[in-house]
Design an enzyme around this catalytic site. Structure first.
Site, PDB file in Angstrom:
ATOM      1  N   LYS A 191       0.440  -1.073   0.437  1.00  0.00           N
ATOM      2  CA  LYS A 191      -0.130  -0.307   0.523  1.00  0.00           C
ATOM      3  C   LYS A 191       0.561   1.329   0.323  1.00  0.00           C
ATOM      4  O   LYS A 191       2.154   1.726   0.858  1.00  0.00           O
ATOM      5  CB  LYS A 191      -0.894   0.072   1.364  1.00  0.00           C
ATOM      6  CG  LYS A 191      -1.674   0.955   1.171  1.00  0.00           C
ATOM      7  CD  LYS A 191      -2.953   1.040   2.134  1.00  0.00           C
ATOM      8  CE  LYS A 191      -3.928   1.943   2.401  1.00  0.00           C
ATOM      9  NZ  LYS A 191      -5.053   1.779   3.979  1.00  0.00           N
ATOM     10  N   SER A 241      -9.714   0.120   6.892  1.00  0.00           N
ATOM     11  CA  SER A 241      -9.114  -0.119   5.456  1.00  0.00           C
ATOM     12  C   SER A 241      -8.917  -1.069   5.009  1.00  0.00           C
ATOM     13  O   SER A 241      -8.158  -1.203   3.918  1.00  0.00           O
ATOM     14  CB  SER A 241      -8.365   1.684   5.583  1.00  0.00           C
ATOM     15  OG  SER A 241      -9.229   2.960   5.350  1.00  0.00           O
ATOM     16  N   SER A 277      -9.692   2.148   2.365  1.00  0.00           N
ATOM     17  CA  SER A 277      -8.746   3.308   2.035  1.00  0.00           C
ATOM     18  C   SER A 277      -7.955   2.003   1.192  1.00  0.00           C
ATOM     19  O   SER A 277      -7.508   2.796  -0.339  1.00  0.00           O
ATOM     20  CB  SER A 277      -8.054   3.354   3.017  1.00  0.00           C
ATOM     21  OG  SER A 277      -7.380   3.664   3.063  1.00  0.00           O
TER      22      SER A 277
END
Lengths: 99, 494
Positions: free
Chosen positions: B77, B176, B152
């Site tokens: 990420k 997330s 997210s």
């Protein structure tokens, strides 16, 4: 109904150091009023005898030995800087003429 | 090969059936083939990944002892720093920034020989539930390209579902990791707060942020958890205790006698009927394996969302003050430092980030602090007490991960409150700092899209959720006869 005016948002934006267009201010004052109404619910159950929690862990400050360790070189530290000069961050004027 | 689990890939590597170089190239090829449709990656580190793979292969040839995941590729990420590799957090603010240091998670991945393929797309600074808030365009759900992959960490979950990587790293502040896992048919784990170091994780809400593993199977997530977890002296909130035995728990998968608590408040109104149906079917499968299902009540959970949307914006308004156009990131405008700062933050931050900074600035301002931030902190205490009571009645707690399956891109973009409701079932664990896992429960009857089953465990008892998760996963696999992702459409076919 919470009423966050355009001027309120403008003041908050100034505190947060974000320029905002007239459009952004209009939009955000409407949205913020709606969001604040939704989150104000926390007040219904936040009784005086409930202690606040700021963090999930029972934290104590952590100390380490004050010793020299390998770290970033000046070049590495400045590698992402928008501007630099003589191994320093180069920034726009901070103090006014009279200060 | 790319459809195998990470554990299977690791076994093939150990037997010499494939090299890490070949395996890495296969994944790079898949990225080239499908990522123009999915947009899971913001940066693909082709050269770096192939170099890491070669090094692992060389070590293996020399007979060096390697870690279980050595040579297996992973997607990172873009909120985690990796030395010399662009790190944007999905924001224009950090466009072009290459951090001069590795996050602890990256250091440990490298020590374990895990090959980092590149950086995945995300909502800007991890604020969002759909990955639509990325400054670099939305990620598309591999199950239906017109839908969101969650957020997210939508890039990481989409990369797994599109077979672009068998493992990924996510971060979870309010869901997330878990909500993207739920809507893409993958597995995601938020470890106990403090279980995985936050050093080098660009901070959103420091008392809630937690990095964790994303994978396609529970066992794969467990191996990754053990690789990245554990004490780190560079993070003052890191827990100085051994990592819970999550791999052993995932291999065991025995729920006989385990008490599973269904949280009454996390179902009913607002939950899609098909999602609830799959949740109840999963409970039956766990009961059939000898688990005891009990109902528990957590009455303050109804206030969790409101508390979260005061605490997280408050912390973010403070954390994001570091983006000041002086030391790194973009710099826009002329004039005094303050003028440049104001202009840069106007241009560099997107709508949702600005919304939260302003909300947090309001909640922390004098005159409002006690009514908003102070009250939210009290609710946090009440939610932790709810969990404590519930864990007296059950070993693990369960709920649907998200109230609905993936919605259409754009559907909720202009309604922040509707968007925030996606995280209603995942937020309580962040507020209490305990662990949470999401794994697929099946495809909802209304739309044929994946739904998630959430398992929560007390702090530092993360192994319990791996044990229950592995049990459910095995039962579902028997029922379906194939992994859930085998039902996803094939991408890249022209």
């Amino acid at each position: 109904m919470s009423n966050i005016s355009r001027d309120d948002v403008a003041n908050l934006a100034k505190l947060a150091r974000i320029d905002m267009s007239a459009d952004e201010l209009d939009h955000l004052s409407n949205e913020l009023s709606v969001i604040l109404d939704a989150v104000a619910r926390v007040q219904e159950v936040a009784a005086a005898d409930v202690p606040p929690t700021s963090h999930p862990l029972p934290l104590k400050n952590v100390f380490r030995e004050d010793e020299v360790r390998p770290s970033l070189t000046p070049e590495e530290s400045l590698s992402g800087a928008p501007a630099s000069e003589e191994q320093r961050f180069k920034v726009p004027q901070i103090l006014g003429e009279e200060q | 090969m790319i459809k195998s689990s990470a554990t299977q890939m690791a076994a093939a590597l150990a037997k010499g059936e494939v090299s890490s170089l070949e395996l890495t190239q296969l994944h790079l090829d898949q990225i080239s083939k499908v990522d123009s449709q999915v947009n899971a990656f913001l940066f693909v580190d082709t050269e770096g990944a192939l170099e890491q793979a070669k090094q692992v292969d060389a070590k293996r040839q020399k007979g060096e002892k390697l870690s279980p995941l050595a040579g297996v590729p992973l997607a990172l990420k873009d909120v985690m720093t990796q030395k010399g590799v662009p790190t944007t957090c999905g924001s224009k603010m950090l466009e072009g920034w290459r951090p001069p240091y590795d996050s602890t998670v990256v250091t440990r991945l490298k020590e374990n020989g895990v090959v980092i393929l590149g950086k995945t797309n995300m909502d800007e600074f991890a604020m969002g539930s759909s990955t639509e808030n990325s400054a670099y365009g939305p990620t598309h759900n591999p199950w239906d390209l017109t839908r969101i992959p969650g957020g997210s960490g939508g890039g990481s979950s989409a990369a797994l579902a599109a077979f672009e990587a068998p493992l990924a790293i996510g971060t979870d502040t309010g869901g997330s990791i878990r909500q993207p896992a739920a809507v893409t048919g993958t597995v995601g784990v938020k470890p106990t707060y403090g279980g995985v170091s936050r050093y080098g994780l660009v901070a959103f809400s420091s008392s809630l942020d937690q990095a964790g593993p994303c994978a396609r199977t529970v066992l794969d997530a467990a191996y990754l958890h053990e690789a990245i977890g554990g004490y780190d002296k560079l993070d003052s909130t890191s827990i100085n205790a051994p990592i819970p035995p999550v791999v052993a728990a995932a291999k065991d998968g025995n729920v006989k006698g385990m008490k599973i608590g269904v949280i009454k408040e996390l179902q009913g109104d607002g939950y899609q009927p098909g999602v609830l149906e799959l949740f109840n079917q999963s409970l039956e499968l766990l009961a059939a394996q000898g688990a005891e299902i009990v109902e528990v009540s957590c009455k303050y959970f109804d206030y969790a969302l409101a508390a979260y949307y005061l605490i997280a914006p408050s912390e973010c308004s403070s954390n994001l003050a570091r983006f000041d156009a002086m030391r790194y990131g973009i710099r826009v405008g002329e004039g005094s430092a303050e003028e440049v700062m104001n202009k840069t933050r106007q241009v560099g931050f997107g709508r949702e980030v600005k919304r939260r900074i302003i909300l947090g600035t309001y909640a922390l301002s004098s005159g409002y602090y006690d009514a908003y931030y102070g009250s939210a902190q009290k609710v946090r205490t009440l939610i932790s007490r709810d969990f404590e009571n519930a864990f007296q009645q059950a070993d693990v707690l369960v709920s649907p991960t998200a109230p609905t399956t993936a919605f259409k891109i754009g559907e909720k973009a202009n309604d922040p409150i509707a968007m925030y409701l996606n995280d209603i079932a995942t937020i309580p664990t962040n507020l209490a700092g305990i662990g949470g896992m999401s794994l697929p429960s099946g495809l909802a009857k209304e739309d044929g899209l994946p739904a998630g089953f959430q398992i929560m465990a007390p702090a530092m008892q993360d192994d319990r959720m791996y044990k229950a998760g592995a049990a459910l996963e095995a039962a579902l696999l028997t029922k379906w006869g194939k992994p859930i992702l085998d039902s996803a459409p094939v991408l890249g076919a022209k």
